[in-house]
Design an enzyme around this catalytic site. Structure first.
Site, PDB file in Angstrom:
ATOM      1  N   HIS A  57      -1.323 -20.404  12.723  1.00  0.00           N
ATOM      2  CA  HIS A  57      -1.463 -21.064  11.422  1.00  0.00           C
ATOM      3  C   HIS A  57      -0.807 -20.325  10.254  1.00  0.00           C
ATOM      4  O   HIS A  57      -0.538 -20.926   9.215  1.00  0.00           O
ATOM      5  CB  HIS A  57      -2.952 -21.260  11.110  1.00  0.00           C
ATOM      6  CG  HIS A  57      -3.236 -22.440  10.243  1.00  0.00           C
ATOM      7  ND1 HIS A  57      -2.343 -22.926   9.315  1.00  0.00           N
ATOM      8  CD2 HIS A  57      -4.318 -23.244  10.147  1.00  0.00           C
ATOM      9  CE1 HIS A  57      -2.863 -23.965   8.689  1.00  0.00           C
ATOM     10  NE2 HIS A  57      -4.042 -24.191   9.183  1.00  0.00           N
TER      11      HIS A  57
ATOM     12  N   THR B 255      -1.031 -25.626   0.577  1.00  0.00           N
ATOM     13  CA  THR B 255      -2.184 -26.524   0.501  1.00  0.00           C
ATOM     14  C   THR B 255      -3.047 -26.208  -0.707  1.00  0.00           C
ATOM     15  O   THR B 255      -2.944 -25.148  -1.321  1.00  0.00           O
ATOM     16  CB  THR B 255      -3.063 -26.413   1.764  1.00  0.00           C
ATOM     17  OG1 THR B 255      -3.553 -25.063   1.874  1.00  0.00           O
ATOM     18  CG2 THR B 255      -2.295 -26.787   3.003  1.00  0.00           C
TER      19      THR B 255
ATOM     20  N   TYR C 195     -14.740 -29.112   2.260  1.00  0.00           N
ATOM     21  CA  TYR C 195     -13.318 -28.740   2.132  1.00  0.00           C
ATOM     22  C   TYR C 195     -12.473 -29.874   2.692  1.00  0.00           C
ATOM     23  O   TYR C 195     -12.638 -30.277   3.843  1.00  0.00           O
ATOM     24  CB  TYR C 195     -13.069 -27.454   2.927  1.00  0.00           C
ATOM     25  CG  TYR C 195     -11.678 -26.881   2.830  1.00  0.00           C
ATOM     26  CD1 TYR C 195     -11.461 -25.695   2.131  1.00  0.00           C
ATOM     27  CD2 TYR C 195     -10.590 -27.467   3.454  1.00  0.00           C
ATOM     28  CE1 TYR C 195     -10.185 -25.130   2.058  1.00  0.00           C
ATOM     29  CE2 TYR C 195      -9.323 -26.924   3.389  1.00  0.00           C
ATOM     30  CZ  TYR C 195      -9.132 -25.751   2.691  1.00  0.00           C
ATOM     31  OH  TYR C 195      -7.870 -25.205   2.625  1.00  0.00           O
TER      32      TYR C 195
END
Length: 790
Positions: free
Chosen positions: A472, A602, A589
């Site tokens: 990630h 993001t 979230y």
């Protein structure tokens, strides 16, 4: 051995009368073709570098400007207002002997070049100014104001023609730093429904104290960083959220993406892997040459493409205090794992990619190989699944020299990592748990059969299904999803298979066999490091409670008929499901992208708003609220969610700003109870929408079975849920739900049922309204038909 096979191409014999040298024409031909390909690639990259560097202008425009200036000399017009003469008078003394005509021509060329560069920057900064306007995103869906239409026309005008992937990078605006007052106001608004009066008053005091004392100093540093860097968030986000984490990245960080939901193009494992790997190589070639079209919102507003640079040839390298991301260029091999063995497979021959049929042959050779794993080789990849510090220390001590270093370098420098799995997976309508097993296999597997440090691991199953496990830190899910869409479309619609399920094309059996990587790993490493990492990872994997749920009752089509945003609809359903599951509201979230800005990644949408809470309470208060009142509350909550989402996309989010303020405070040694409190709050419900149809390569209305199942991630909180969803076409929504078995308060399957009921309950609110519209439409049709009959 492949080395021995290749050595046959060059032989020499020493004789009394000299040396007899024999060269293989085939090898010489391959060397020649490889060199030609390398130079072609350099030439294309050089050309694209120039095209991107001068965009939105073009190199040919320089010639136009030069010709215009030269023409002005002959018609005695000076558009430079005397600057050409000034340049001519200040030319170097070495040119003094040149005729005045030549010096005038040279001065005109220099002036034209300067003018051309000035116009390029003018166009670029004009486009950047236009792209800094985000009023269009706050307009009602389906309605576009005149000012927005004019703005869109100007953006199209200044965007140039036929942009390459990175053409817009220099024109993208920088992520703005929100004001402290706005951020704190929105933060307090977001936590109001989650705190009682006393807790809220305490938080308000902390926030006010921070705003009046330390905030201004920290904000100044952030503004300075935003001026100096291309993005004031992204580098710190990558370092402190991902790379400095010392806990395992498997489950906690990595995510997965599934294959096509309903179809499997072939059930031959080697053939499917051959086509998919070849499609990835085609994508990589387009990526390296910048030939992919940049993504654009509304088909016009460009998105940042920076993250795409590191899809291939990238590895997360473990460190004691922090990891690093290693990105290489032009890697010509991949590493394949099968039943505990590591194989190196070359991807090129004779200066070209291996064909799908050739890749199938190589992978089938690996599948047919019956050799046993070397000592400690079977679970070696568990090092990447465990804690980072033991892996970093072992890497330095045992893998920094000799054969181990060579083999590890082969893995870390590979284009990507491929696992040929030995257990079939995929969606089976007859097995309600099939998606659950598929998701767990992609997310963690056996904890030692994926190299979790690679940018992504491609996973191939014996029944022909595929999937991806992605690290990630280097990028977010939409980037991997973009590649995966291209690969699946290329695999199914361009490459295809024979009737027997093999890859198309001739089989080249003359390729050198894949080579085994060699390891010399001491027993103490196997017992003390590898096994410890494996047991740690297995404990995490066994605790993951996954549930994949296909919601087929309705989809985007019906939601849009209700005049609602599909994302807002689903997010409110998740709030209703969460409340029914837990009995309380929680900090939620939802990720949104900020790629309309340079190097954007993001931002967080805090989906649990006061309006959402009011709607959920109304839904649960059966005796006090009528259906139309609930619907009004739903619309209010949906509008609020949309507004929050748009704020996050346009750089006015809460959490990245507070995160960066906290990082600055740590650098300066400033203690802030408010920032500590904010950064320690748990996200018990973490959600994300998986994008699809980014490339529009497949018409899913025409081919409804060619849809992906989306992807997911592990739970963020020990006692919470992770929910990823993908809106597939008009009539399907897939949910990927994760939690932990160790938590007595969570159950992923049960949460899936809560989501289903919440979706149906919200849809029922629209039934009277939709039924009324249906009746009115029917009456209208009847009236029109009656008129025609008359």
């Amino acid at each position: 051995m492949a080395e021995a096979h290749q050595a046959v191409g060059f032989q020499f014999t020493v004789r009394p009368d000299g040396v007899d040298v024999k060269l293989s024409q085939e090898v010489i031909k391959n060397i020649y073709l490889s060199g030609v390909t390398a130079w072609e690639k350099r030439a294309i990259q050089f050309k694209n570098g120039i095209l991107t560097g001068v965009y939105p202008a073009s190199p040919s425009s320089w010639l136009i400007v030069v010709i215009t200036m030269m023409s002005s000399l002959y018609i005695c017009i000076d558009p430079s207002l005397g600057m050409i003469d000034t340049i001519k008078d200040n030319l170097p003394h070495s040119l003094i002997s040149y005729p005045n005509t030549d010096k005038a021509v040279l001065s005109a060329i220099l002036f034209a070049t300067g003018l051309w560069l000035f116009l390029i920057y003018l166009l670029r900064y004009t486009l950047k100014a236009l792209l800094s306007y985000h009023g269009w995103i706050f307009e009602s869906h389906g309605k576009m104001s005149t000012s927005t239409k004019v703005w869109l026309s100007l953006v199209k005008m200044f965007s140039g023609r036929r942009p390459l992937l990175y053409s817009f990078q220099a024109s993208l605006p920088r992520l703005p730093v929100p004001s402290v007052d706005d951020t704190i106001h929105r933060y307090l608004e977001s936590v109001r429904p989650l705190l009682d009066s006393e807790q809220y008053n305490q938080m308000e005091i902390l926030a006010t104290d921070f705003k009046n004392s330390k905030a201004a100093q920290l904000q100044r540093y952030l503004i300075l960083k935003s001026w100096w860097g291309t993005n004031y968030v992204s580098d710190w986000w990558e370092e402190y959220i991902y790379l400095r984490g010392r806990s395992p990245i498997m489950v906690n960080s990595n995510f997965y993406i599934m294959d096509l939901l309903y179809l499997t193009p072939t059930h031959r494992q080697a053939a499917r892997a051959g086509n998919v790997v070849h499609a990835m190589l085609k994508y990589r070639r387009k990526l390296e040459r910048g030939e992919l079209a940049p993504l654009r919102a509304l088909g016009t507003v460009p998105m940042c493409s920076t993250q795409m640079e590191r899809i291939f040839n990238t590895t997360r390298i473990p460190g004691i205090e922090t990891d690093t991301v290693q990105h290489l260029t032009d890697r010509k091999h991949l590493v394949v794992y099968h039943k505990g063995r590591f194989f190196q497979v070359w991807l090129y021959t004779g200066g070209r990619h291996l064909l799908p049929s050739e890749l199938e042959t190589q992978f089938q050779r690996i599948l047919n190989d019956t050799s046993e794993p070397q000592l400690a080789e079977l679970k070696l990849a568990a090092l990447t699944a465990g804690n980072r510090v033991p892996w970093a220390r072992a890497r330095v001590k045992y893998f920094s020299q000799g054969g181990n270093k060579v083999s590890l370098d082969a893995i870390e420098s590979a284009a990507f990592f491929l696992t040929l799995d030995d257990e079939p997976q995929g969606y089976d309508p007859a097995n309600t748990k099939s998606l659950d097993s598929y998701a767990k296999s992609l997310l963690h597997g056996k904890c030692y059969d994926r190299w979790f440090d690679k940018s992504f691991t491609l996973i191939s199953y014996p029944n022909g299904k595929m999937g991806v496990n992605a690290e990630h830190s280097w990028a977010d899910a939409p980037i991997v999803g973009h590649m995966w869409e291209y690969v699946l479309a290329t695999d199914c619609f361009h490459l295809g298979y024979t009737e027997e399920g093999h890859c198309k094309g001739d089989v080249n059996k003359g390729l050198p066999h894949p080579t085994r990587l060699q390891w010399q790993i001491p027993k103490e490493v196997q017992q003390n490091v590898i096994e410890t990492s494996y047991l740690s990872a297995k404990q995490i994997a066994d605790d993951v409670d996954f549930h994949g749920y296909l919601f087929t009752e309705f989809g985007k089509g019906l939601i849009k008929k209700c005049r609602s945003s599909p994302d807002a609809f689903i997010q409110l359903a998740l709030q209703l499901a969460q409340f029914r599951d837990q009995g309380v509201f929680c900090l939620t979230y939802e990720s949104s992208m900020t790629r309309m800005f340079r190097d954007g990644r993001t931002e967080t949408v805090r989906s649990c708003t006061s309006e959402a809470v009011a709607f959920v309470r109304a839904m649960e208060d059966a005796g006090a609220t009528r259906s139309h009142c609930r619907l009004a509350l739903f619309r209010k909550a949906a509008d609020k969610h949309q507004h929050m989402y748009r704020l996050a996309m346009t750089g006015s989010g809460i959490d990245r700003h507070l995160f960066c303020l906290y990082i600055v405070s740590k650098y300066l040694g400033v203690d802030s109870p408010f920032l500590k409190k904010v950064l320690s709050e748990p996200w018990k419900l973490s959600t994300s929408q998986t994008p699809q149809q980014q490339l529009n390569l497949v018409d899913i209305n025409k081919f409804p079975k060619y849809v992906g199942a989306g992807g997911g991630f592990g739970p963020v909180a020990d006692d919470g849920y992770g929910v990823s969803y993908i809106i597939v076409g008009e009539n399907l929504i897939t949910f990927h739900i994760s939690s932990k078995f160790s938590s007595p308060d969570t159950d992923s399957c049960q949460f899936g049922q809560h989501i289903r009921k919440a979706m149906l309950d919200i849809q029922a609110l629209f039934k009277p309204e939709n039924d009324k519209k249906t009746v009115e439409h029917t009456e209208h049709v009847q009236r029109e038909n009656g008129k025609k009959h008359i």
